[in-house]
Design a protein around this motif. Sequence first.
Motif, PDB file in Angstrom:
ATOM      1  N   GLY A  31       0.817  -1.219   0.000  1.00 24.09           N
ATOM      2  CA  GLY A  31       0.000   0.000   0.000  1.00 24.09           C
ATOM      3  C   GLY A  31       0.844   1.258   0.000  1.00 24.09           C
ATOM      4  O   GLY A  31       0.551   2.202   0.726  1.00 24.09           O
ATOM      5  N   ILE A  32       1.887   1.281  -0.817  1.00 21.14           N
ATOM      6  CA  ILE A  32       2.783   2.434  -0.906  1.00 21.14           C
ATOM      7  C   ILE A  32       2.397   3.275  -2.115  1.00 21.14           C
ATOM      8  O   ILE A  32       2.559   2.846  -3.262  1.00 21.14           O
ATOM      9  CB  ILE A  32       4.255   1.987  -1.028  1.00 21.14           C
ATOM     10  N   GLY A  33       1.835   4.453  -1.864  1.00 19.20           N
ATOM     11  CA  GLY A  33       1.425   5.342  -2.947  1.00 19.20           C
ATOM     12  C   GLY A  33       0.118   4.947  -3.605  1.00 19.20           C
ATOM     13  O   GLY A  33      -0.342   5.606  -4.537  1.00 19.20           O
ATOM     14  N   ILE A  34      -0.473   3.881  -3.119  1.00 18.10           N
ATOM     15  CA  ILE A  34      -1.726   3.364  -3.668  1.00 18.10           C
ATOM     16  C   ILE A  34      -2.357   2.461  -2.609  1.00 18.10           C
ATOM     17  O   ILE A  34      -1.674   1.980  -1.714  1.00 18.10           O
ATOM     18  CB  ILE A  34      -1.475   2.555  -4.971  1.00 18.10           C
ATOM     19  N   GLU A  35      -3.671   2.255  -2.679  1.00 17.14           N
ATOM     20  CA  GLU A  35      -4.314   1.338  -1.741  1.00 17.14           C
ATOM     21  C   GLU A  35      -3.792  -0.076  -1.967  1.00 17.14           C
ATOM     22  O   GLU A  35      -3.485  -0.466  -3.099  1.00 17.14           O
ATOM     23  CB  GLU A  35      -5.838   1.356  -1.932  1.00 17.14           C
ATOM     24  N   LYS A  36      -3.691  -0.843  -0.896  1.00 16.33           N
ATOM     25  CA  LYS A  36      -3.261  -2.232  -1.025  1.00 16.33           C
ATOM     26  C   LYS A  36      -4.171  -2.968  -1.993  1.00 16.33           C
ATOM     27  O   LYS A  36      -5.404  -2.825  -1.943  1.00 16.33           O
ATOM     28  CB  LYS A  36      -3.283  -2.948   0.333  1.00 16.33           C
ATOM     29  N   ASN A  37      -3.569  -3.731  -2.855  1.00 16.05           N
ATOM     30  CA  ASN A  37      -4.332  -4.519  -3.822  1.00 16.05           C
ATOM     31  C   ASN A  37      -3.541  -5.794  -4.093  1.00 16.05           C
ATOM     32  O   ASN A  37      -2.632  -5.823  -4.914  1.00 16.05           O
ATOM     33  CB  ASN A  37      -4.548  -3.721  -5.110  1.00 16.05           C
ATOM     34  N   PHE A  38      -3.895  -6.858  -3.356  1.00 12.02           N
ATOM     35  CA  PHE A  38      -3.142  -8.098  -3.463  1.00 12.02           C
ATOM     36  C   PHE A  38      -3.260  -8.735  -4.843  1.00 12.02           C
ATOM     37  O   PHE A  38      -2.314  -9.356  -5.323  1.00 12.02           O
ATOM     38  CB  PHE A  38      -3.603  -9.086  -2.389  1.00 12.02           C
ATOM     39  N   ALA A  39      -4.414  -8.583  -5.473  1.00 11.12           N
ATOM     40  CA  ALA A  39      -4.594  -9.165  -6.802  1.00 11.12           C
ATOM     41  C   ALA A  39      -3.625  -8.521  -7.801  1.00 11.12           C
ATOM     42  O   ALA A  39      -3.014  -9.211  -8.627  1.00 11.12           O
ATOM     43  CB  ALA A  39      -6.031  -8.986  -7.266  1.00 11.12           C
ATOM     44  N   GLU A  40      -3.475  -7.195  -7.708  1.00  8.12           N
ATOM     45  CA  GLU A  40      -2.545  -6.494  -8.591  1.00  8.12           C
ATOM     46  C   GLU A  40      -1.100  -6.872  -8.261  1.00  8.12           C
ATOM     47  O   GLU A  40      -0.262  -7.020  -9.153  1.00  8.12           O
ATOM     48  CB  GLU A  40      -2.727  -4.978  -8.475  1.00  8.12           C
ATOM     49  N   ALA A  41      -0.812  -7.026  -6.973  1.00  2.00           N
ATOM     50  CA  ALA A  41       0.542  -7.431  -6.569  1.00  2.00           C
ATOM     51  C   ALA A  41       0.888  -8.779  -7.183  1.00  2.00           C
ATOM     52  O   ALA A  41       1.970  -8.958  -7.762  1.00  2.00           O
ATOM     53  CB  ALA A  41       0.638  -7.494  -5.050  1.00  2.00           C
ATOM     54  N   LEU A  42      -0.041  -9.736  -7.069  1.00  2.00           N
ATOM     55  CA  LEU A  42       0.198 -11.059  -7.630  1.00  2.00           C
ATOM     56  C   LEU A  42       0.343 -10.997  -9.149  1.00  2.00           C
ATOM     57  O   LEU A  42       1.195 -11.687  -9.736  1.00  2.00           O
ATOM     58  CB  LEU A  42      -0.939 -12.009  -7.242  1.00  2.00           C
ATOM     59  N   PHE A  43      -0.471 -10.164  -9.798  1.00  2.00           N
ATOM     60  CA  PHE A  43      -0.390 -10.011 -11.253  1.00  2.00           C
ATOM     61  C   PHE A  43       1.015  -9.619 -11.680  1.00  2.00           C
ATOM     62  O   PHE A  43       1.593 -10.207 -12.612  1.00  2.00           O
ATOM     63  CB  PHE A  43      -1.390  -8.957 -11.739  1.00  2.00           C
ATOM     64  N   TRP A  44       1.593  -8.631 -11.002  1.00  2.00           N
ATOM     65  CA  TRP A  44       2.915  -8.148 -11.398  1.00  2.00           C
ATOM     66  C   TRP A  44       4.018  -9.118 -11.005  1.00  2.00           C
ATOM     67  O   TRP A  44       5.000  -9.288 -11.733  1.00  2.00           O
ATOM     68  CB  TRP A  44       3.159  -6.750 -10.819  1.00  2.00           C
ATOM     69  N   TYR A  45       3.863  -9.797  -9.859  1.00  2.00           N
ATOM     70  CA  TYR A  45       4.835 -10.831  -9.503  1.00  2.00           C
ATOM     71  C   TYR A  45       4.851 -11.936 -10.570  1.00  2.00           C
ATOM     72  O   TYR A  45       5.914 -12.392 -10.995  1.00  2.00           O
ATOM     73  CB  TYR A  45       4.497 -11.458  -8.143  1.00  2.00           C
ATOM     74  N   GLU A  46       3.654 -12.374 -10.976  1.00  2.00           N
ATOM     75  CA  GLU A  46       3.565 -13.445 -11.953  1.00  2.00           C
ATOM     76  C   GLU A  46       4.083 -12.993 -13.318  1.00  2.00           C
ATOM     77  O   GLU A  46       4.660 -13.797 -14.064  1.00  2.00           O
ATOM     78  CB  GLU A  46       2.128 -13.947 -12.069  1.00  2.00           C
ATOM     79  N   LYS A  47       3.882 -11.730 -13.628  1.00  2.00           N
ATOM     80  CA  LYS A  47       4.371 -11.210 -14.899  1.00  2.00           C
ATOM     81  C   LYS A  47       5.903 -11.309 -14.975  1.00  2.00           C
ATOM     82  O   LYS A  47       6.467 -11.748 -15.980  1.00  2.00           O
ATOM     83  CB  LYS A  47       3.929  -9.762 -15.104  1.00  2.00           C
ATOM     84  N   VAL A  48       6.554 -10.911 -13.889  1.00  2.00           N
ATOM     85  CA  VAL A  48       8.017 -10.999 -13.849  1.00  2.00           C
ATOM     86  C   VAL A  48       8.448 -12.469 -13.859  1.00  2.00           C
ATOM     87  O   VAL A  48       9.402 -12.843 -14.550  1.00  2.00           O
ATOM     88  CB  VAL A  48       8.588 -10.277 -12.616  1.00  2.00           C
TER      89      VAL A  48
END
Length: 299
Positions: A31-48
């Motif tokens: 939640g740094i600079g934006i509201e926490k969003n675990f789905a988005e976090a997982l999306f970007w982890y999986e992308k990398v």
Amino acid sequence: MSKEKFEEALQLASQDVEDAQLRLAEMYREGIGIEKNFAEALFWYEKVASQGDALSQLRVGMIYLMGDLGVEVDDLKAEYWIRKSAEQEESYAMYMLAMLYFDGTLEESGIPQAVYWARKAAEKDNIDALDLLTSLYIKGHGVKQNFSTAVEYCRKAVEAGHVGAQMRLGTMYFHGRGVEASVEQGLYWTEKAAEQGNKYAQANLGGIYYEGLGVAPDAVKAVDLLNKAAEQNLVKAQLYLGSIYEYGAHNLPADVSKAAYWYRKAAEHGNKDALTRLKNMKSGSNLRLSMKPTLYLVE
């Protein structure tokens, strides 16, 4: 400032800058600079991870294995990503793959595959793999029992600072397995591990002080050490404490209420011996089924 950094990371991530994608995943996660969003976090982890980054593959695998970021535990996805990372020789991924085979999460091949991946990880000096192989060679589980080989792996893990390996080395010195028996060395390594909070070492050292093995018998010190292990839910220590309090020893008087407390704790974890002792105490029977504690070093 955090919002600006988020916008910068988002822009760079959209341009397939891998480092920015990882930063963005962390920002969504924390939640740094934006509201926490675990789905988005997982999306970007999986992308990398899908781009072949071994550490990200391991991270995504652990997310699915542990059910992190609000996702359901998914052993198949966990295995997929951890294996991807292991095949790139990421040492902790190889160790985790060994553990998935070892604990039965993966059905195929089982222990032989666990040993294979543990050895691969040990070749990369992964200390957890070194400790696992130490245990396997001590017990002869999946490999031919060989105390000398166990000591070799154990020393490497000890040199790398693995606390559990320090405890194992201590027990091998006490038993004379793969090394010349030495109470002095056994005490040294057991104390070293116990000081760092290892519950098995604390239990062993407690038993050592109770029995007076290479030290003056001291039930008070034994109980203090065993308490530390028992509070970490080590059933052996709970049972040992119950026995010590039931009988009393050396410089410690018997205390039936404390004996019952620790027997009850051990029984809650399914220990049948503790349940039998507890029932016997409650019945007031003159038949004392429980035995005075004797030293058995946890390995």
